[in-house]
Design a protein around this motif. Structure first.
Motif, PDB file in Angstrom:
ATOM      1  N   ASP A 116       0.825  -1.211   0.000  1.00  0.00           N
ATOM      2  CA  ASP A 116       0.000   0.000   0.000  1.00  0.00           C
ATOM      3  C   ASP A 116       0.858   1.259   0.000  1.00  0.00           C
ATOM      4  O   ASP A 116       0.480   2.275  -0.586  1.00  0.00           O
ATOM      5  CB  ASP A 116      -0.941   0.009   1.210  1.00  0.00           C
ATOM      6  N   GLU A 117       2.000   1.201   0.656  1.00  0.00           N
ATOM      7  CA  GLU A 117       2.914   2.340   0.710  1.00  0.00           C
ATOM      8  C   GLU A 117       3.864   2.361  -0.491  1.00  0.00           C
ATOM      9  O   GLU A 117       4.764   3.194  -0.550  1.00  0.00           O
ATOM     10  CB  GLU A 117       3.721   2.292   2.006  1.00  0.00           C
ATOM     11  N   ASN A 118       3.670   1.424  -1.419  1.00  0.00           N
ATOM     12  CA  ASN A 118       4.491   1.306  -2.636  1.00  0.00           C
ATOM     13  C   ASN A 118       5.978   1.129  -2.312  1.00  0.00           C
ATOM     14  O   ASN A 118       6.844   1.686  -2.975  1.00  0.00           O
ATOM     15  CB  ASN A 118       4.274   2.507  -3.556  1.00  0.00           C
ATOM     16  N   LYS A 119       6.252   0.326  -1.279  1.00  0.00           N
ATOM     17  CA  LYS A 119       7.634   0.080  -0.876  1.00  0.00           C
ATOM     18  C   LYS A 119       8.139  -1.287  -1.320  1.00  0.00           C
ATOM     19  O   LYS A 119       9.274  -1.645  -1.025  1.00  0.00           O
ATOM     20  CB  LYS A 119       7.760   0.193   0.641  1.00  0.00           C
ATOM     21  N   VAL A 120       7.281  -2.038  -2.011  1.00  0.00           N
ATOM     22  CA  VAL A 120       7.670  -3.371  -2.458  1.00  0.00           C
ATOM     23  C   VAL A 120       7.459  -3.476  -3.961  1.00  0.00           C
ATOM     24  O   VAL A 120       6.423  -3.054  -4.479  1.00  0.00           O
ATOM     25  CB  VAL A 120       6.855  -4.463  -1.735  1.00  0.00           C
ATOM     26  N   GLY A 121       8.459  -4.025  -4.639  1.00  0.00           N
ATOM     27  CA  GLY A 121       8.346  -4.258  -6.072  1.00  0.00           C
ATOM     28  C   GLY A 121       8.779  -5.674  -6.411  1.00  0.00           C
ATOM     29  O   GLY A 121       9.144  -6.450  -5.532  1.00  0.00           O
ATOM     30  N   LEU A 122       8.750  -6.000  -7.679  1.00  0.00           N
ATOM     31  CA  LEU A 122       9.175  -7.310  -8.144  1.00  0.00           C
ATOM     32  C   LEU A 122      10.495  -7.184  -8.888  1.00  0.00           C
ATOM     33  O   LEU A 122      10.727  -6.216  -9.609  1.00  0.00           O
ATOM     34  CB  LEU A 122       8.137  -7.922  -9.086  1.00  0.00           C
ATOM     35  N   GLU A 123      11.329  -8.185  -8.711  1.00  0.00           N
ATOM     36  CA  GLU A 123      12.592  -8.255  -9.444  1.00  0.00           C
ATOM     37  C   GLU A 123      12.705  -9.669  -9.997  1.00  0.00           C
ATOM     38  O   GLU A 123      12.391 -10.630  -9.312  1.00  0.00           O
ATOM     39  CB  GLU A 123      13.747  -7.972  -8.475  1.00  0.00           C
TER      40      GLU A 123
END
Length: 145
Positions: A116-123
């Motif tokens: 929700d805080e946009n602190k996680v992405g995919l790699e």
């Protein structure tokens, strides 16, 4: 009563003798392998022998020695990402790679908060020094700073 004829006695003698011969030959070859010189990542006593005076092989060994830490880190991360995420998922946890390369484990609620805080992405995992995408692995959750 148990009896043994000459044929059975002869066959058991041959089997025992041949196993002793094979075992002695195996131990000699095993000893040769154990005492051989070691060369890994371009370092070790056996590298010069393996190069056999070939300058190109020496250059490859030097390149491997220079990239040793990166190669080991890549192999360790691949091992972690192939083996641990599914286990953590089975107990309601998620593995996230931090920017410094280490990993942290969070539960589903914490993961949702980070998303929700946009602190996680995919790699997507790579191999061969980052040149090739490793499609044998699932995408990795990565913490953004």
């Amino acid at each position: 009563a148990y009896t043994v004829d000459r044929r059975q006695l002869f066959h058991s003698f041959l089997a025992g003798t041949s196993s002793v011969l094979v075992a002695s030959q195996f131990s000699e070859s095993a000893q040769a392998v154990i005492s051989s010189k070691y060369c890994a990542y371009g370092t070790g006593d056996g590298c010069e022998d393996l190069a056999e005076g070939n300058e190109y092989i020496r250059q490859l060994q030097q390149k491997s020695a220079a990239n040793k830490e990166a190669i080991q880190r890549e192999a360790r991360n691949a091992y972690y990402m192939k083996n641990y995420p599914d286990w953590f998922a089975s107990v309601g946890k998620n593995m996230i790679k931090k920017p410094d390369g280490t990993f942290m484990v969070v539960d589903d609620a914490e993961l949702q908060k980070l998303k929700d805080e946009n602190k996680v992405g995919l790699e997507y995992a790579t191999t061969m020094g980052g040149r090739v995408m490793d499609l044998t692995q699932k995408p990795i959750l990565v913490l953004r700073e």
